[in-house]
Write a protein that holds these residues in place. Structure first.
Motif, short mmCIF file in Angstrom:
data_model
loop_
_atom_site.label_atom_id
_atom_site.label_comp_id
_atom_site.label_asym_id
_atom_site.label_seq_id
_atom_site.Cartn_x
_atom_site.Cartn_y
_atom_site.Cartn_z
N ASP A 141 0.82 -1.20 0.00
CA ASP A 141 0.00 0.00 0.00
C ASP A 141 0.86 1.26 0.00
OD1 ASP A 141 -2.32 -1.46 -0.03
OD2 ASP A 141 -2.59 -1.42 2.14
N ARG A 142 1.94 1.26 0.75
CA ARG A 142 2.78 2.45 0.81
C ARG A 142 3.57 2.64 -0.48
NH1 ARG A 142 6.17 3.84 5.86
NH2 ARG A 142 5.90 5.86 4.86
N MET A 143 3.97 1.56 -1.14
CA MET A 143 4.61 1.68 -2.44
C MET A 143 3.63 2.25 -3.47
SD MET A 143 7.88 0.78 -2.71
CE MET A 143 8.21 0.09 -4.34
N ALA A 144 2.39 1.77 -3.42
CA ALA A 144 1.37 2.28 -4.34
C ALA A 144 1.10 3.75 -4.07
CB ALA A 144 0.09 1.46 -4.20
N ASP A 145 1.05 4.12 -2.78
CA ASP A 145 0.79 5.50 -2.42
C ASP A 145 1.92 6.40 -2.88
OD1 ASP A 145 -0.75 7.53 -0.91
OD2 ASP A 145 1.01 7.57 0.37
N TRP A 146 3.15 5.94 -2.79
CA TRP A 146 4.31 6.72 -3.23
C TRP A 146 4.19 7.06 -4.71
CZ3 TRP A 146 9.15 4.72 -5.71
CH2 TRP A 146 10.13 5.71 -5.83
N ALA A 147 3.85 6.09 -5.53
CA ALA A 147 3.69 6.33 -6.97
C ALA A 147 2.47 7.19 -7.24
CB ALA A 147 3.59 5.01 -7.71
N SER A 148 1.37 6.90 -6.55
CA SER A 148 0.13 7.63 -6.80
C SER A 148 0.27 9.11 -6.46
CB SER A 148 -1.01 7.01 -5.99
OG SER A 148 -2.24 7.65 -6.26
N LYS A 149 0.97 9.43 -5.36
CA LYS A 149 1.14 10.82 -4.98
C LYS A 149 1.85 11.61 -6.08
CE LYS A 149 3.12 10.15 -0.97
NZ LYS A 149 3.75 10.41 0.36
N GLN A 150 2.76 10.95 -6.78
CA GLN A 150 3.48 11.64 -7.85
C GLN A 150 2.58 11.95 -9.03
OE1 GLN A 150 7.49 9.87 -8.54
NE2 GLN A 150 6.94 8.59 -6.79
N THR A 151 1.58 11.10 -9.29
CA THR A 151 0.69 11.36 -10.41
C THR A 151 -0.11 12.64 -10.19
OG1 THR A 151 -1.25 10.11 -9.59
CG2 THR A 151 0.44 8.87 -10.78
N TYR A 152 -0.31 13.02 -8.91
CA TYR A 152 -1.07 14.23 -8.63
C TYR A 152 -0.28 15.49 -9.01
CZ TYR A 152 -4.96 11.86 -6.38
OH TYR A 152 -6.07 11.09 -6.14
N ILE A 153 1.04 15.39 -9.08
CA ILE A 153 1.83 16.51 -9.57
C ILE A 153 1.46 16.77 -11.03
CG2 ILE A 153 4.15 17.38 -10.04
CD1 ILE A 153 5.16 15.50 -7.81
N ALA A 154 1.43 15.69 -11.82
CA ALA A 154 1.06 15.82 -13.23
C ALA A 154 -0.39 16.28 -13.37
CB ALA A 154 1.26 14.48 -13.94
N LEU A 155 -1.28 15.75 -12.53
CA LEU A 155 -2.68 16.16 -12.58
C LEU A 155 -2.82 17.66 -12.33
CD1 LEU A 155 -5.76 15.49 -12.62
CD2 LEU A 155 -5.56 15.11 -10.15
N GLY A 156 -2.15 18.17 -11.32
CA GLY A 156 -2.20 19.60 -11.03
C GLY A 156 -1.68 20.44 -12.18
N ASN A 157 -0.59 19.99 -12.79
CA ASN A 157 -0.04 20.72 -13.93
C ASN A 157 -1.02 20.74 -15.10
OD1 ASN A 157 2.30 21.32 -12.57
ND2 ASN A 157 3.46 19.62 -13.43
N MET A 158 -1.67 19.61 -15.36
CA MET A 158 -2.63 19.54 -16.45
C MET A 158 -3.79 20.50 -16.22
SD MET A 158 -2.70 15.40 -16.75
CE MET A 158 -4.14 15.30 -17.81
N MET A 159 -4.34 20.52 -15.01
CA MET A 159 -5.49 21.37 -14.72
C MET A 159 -5.12 22.85 -14.77
SD MET A 159 -7.71 19.32 -11.84
CE MET A 159 -6.47 19.53 -10.55
N THR A 160 -3.92 23.18 -14.28
CA THR A 160 -3.48 24.58 -14.33
C THR A 160 -3.24 25.02 -15.76
OG1 THR A 160 -2.49 24.44 -12.12
CG2 THR A 160 -1.72 26.20 -13.55
N ALA A 161 -2.57 24.18 -16.54
CA ALA A 161 -2.31 24.50 -17.94
C ALA A 161 -3.62 24.69 -18.70
CB ALA A 161 -1.47 23.41 -18.59
N ALA A 162 -4.59 23.80 -18.42
CA ALA A 162 -5.90 23.91 -19.07
C ALA A 162 -6.55 25.25 -18.73
CB ALA A 162 -6.79 22.75 -18.65
N ALA A 163 -6.52 25.61 -17.45
CA ALA A 163 -7.15 26.86 -17.02
C ALA A 163 -6.49 28.07 -17.67
CB ALA A 163 -7.07 26.98 -15.50
N GLN A 164 -5.19 28.00 -17.90
CA GLN A 164 -4.48 29.13 -18.50
C GLN A 164 -4.90 29.38 -19.94
OE1 GLN A 164 -0.39 27.86 -16.97
NE2 GLN A 164 -0.26 30.08 -16.81
N ILE A 165 -5.48 28.37 -20.60
CA ILE A 165 -5.96 28.58 -21.97
C ILE A 165 -7.49 28.48 -22.04
CG2 ILE A 165 -3.79 27.94 -23.08
CD1 ILE A 165 -4.98 25.18 -23.66
N GLY A 166 -8.16 28.68 -20.88
CA GLY A 166 -9.61 28.78 -20.87
C GLY A 166 -10.35 27.47 -20.96
N ILE A 167 -9.71 26.37 -20.53
CA ILE A 167 -10.35 25.06 -20.58
C ILE A 167 -10.63 24.59 -19.16
CG2 ILE A 167 -9.96 22.61 -21.18
CD1 ILE A 167 -8.35 23.66 -23.60
#
Length: 226
Positions: A141-167
């Motif tokens: 579970d902790r190994m899975a959590d370690w990898a999963s937490k990193q995906t949220y960095i990419a998720l945040g970047n995607m949502m911010t980038a989308a907002a910057q172009i009105g999406i």
């Protein structure tokens, strides 16, 4: 401060005010492909622990599969059939993130192009990190959590980038993990148990204007330690 820097900073803050968890998308509006390619490139270029990129992004445009996801994920209902693009973010499992995995050996040699000695040195550091510093190696579970937490960095970047172009976008955690993994496995999307679902996100254009953004006071969440 230069005028250009001030304008850039204001544009970014404006994007954060614009972004909200969109609950209803306009089904008649589609994101241009070059704009969505840009959003996905920000995910592709996102940082990860040791640069290991423990993720994969599935852009689900197949309507039949979207319907199955809608029936499996309560959080996707009301969004997945109307949004322009729907992304499932996968995290790599212990099979690939363990310090001695074939994936990491290949990643260091063929992607990061480390010399053998440098690769061995980094993997020894990762072994110590997984065994001692974070003590996650023997806990699935902790190994899975370690990898999963990193995906949220990419998720945040995607949502911010989308907002910057009105999406618009909406992150989605409303799903039973086992059932979603079972569905993705049946669809042949988990690659021999190298992946597990982490989070999902819908992208498109809002059907309604959101309520004003509310946050706790800045000084309540930001503390300067000098």
């Amino acid at each position: 401060m230069t005028q250009e820097k001030q304008e850039t900073k204001q544009a970014i803050i404006d994007a954060f005010h614009f972004r909200h968890a969109t609950k209803k998308f306009d089904a008649n509006k589609t994101i241009p492909e070059d704009d969505f390619q840009f959003i996905m490139e920000t995910a592709h270029l996102s940082p990860s622990s040791f640069g290991f990129e423990p993720w994969r992004f599935l852009v689900i445009q197949n309507e039949a599969l979207r319907e199955k996801i809608k029936e499996t994920s309560w959080g996707a209902r009301g969004k997945i059939m109307d949004c322009s693009h729907f992304v499932i973010v996968l995290a790599r499992t212990k099979k690939d993130t363990r310090y001695d995995s074939a994936y990491l050996q290949d990643h260091l040699k063929n992607v990061l192009q480390f010399p053998e000695e440098a690769a061995d040195g980094l993997l020894q550091m990762v072994e110590n990190f997984q065994k001692e510093d974070f003590a996650i190696l023997e806990d699935e579970d902790r190994m899975a959590d370690w990898a999963s937490k990193q995906t949220y960095i990419a998720l945040g970047n995607m949502m911010t980038a989308a907002a910057q172009i009105g999406i618009d976008s909406c992150p989605i955690e409303g799903f039973p993990m086992k059932e979603m993994n079972d569905l993705l496995r049946e669809e042949g999307l988990l690659d021999d148990e190298s992946f597990s679902i982490s989070v999902m996100a819908a992208f498109g254009y809002r059907a309604n204007d959101p309520a004003p953004k509310k946050r706790r006071p800045f000084d309540d969440v930001v503390k300067w330690v000098e």
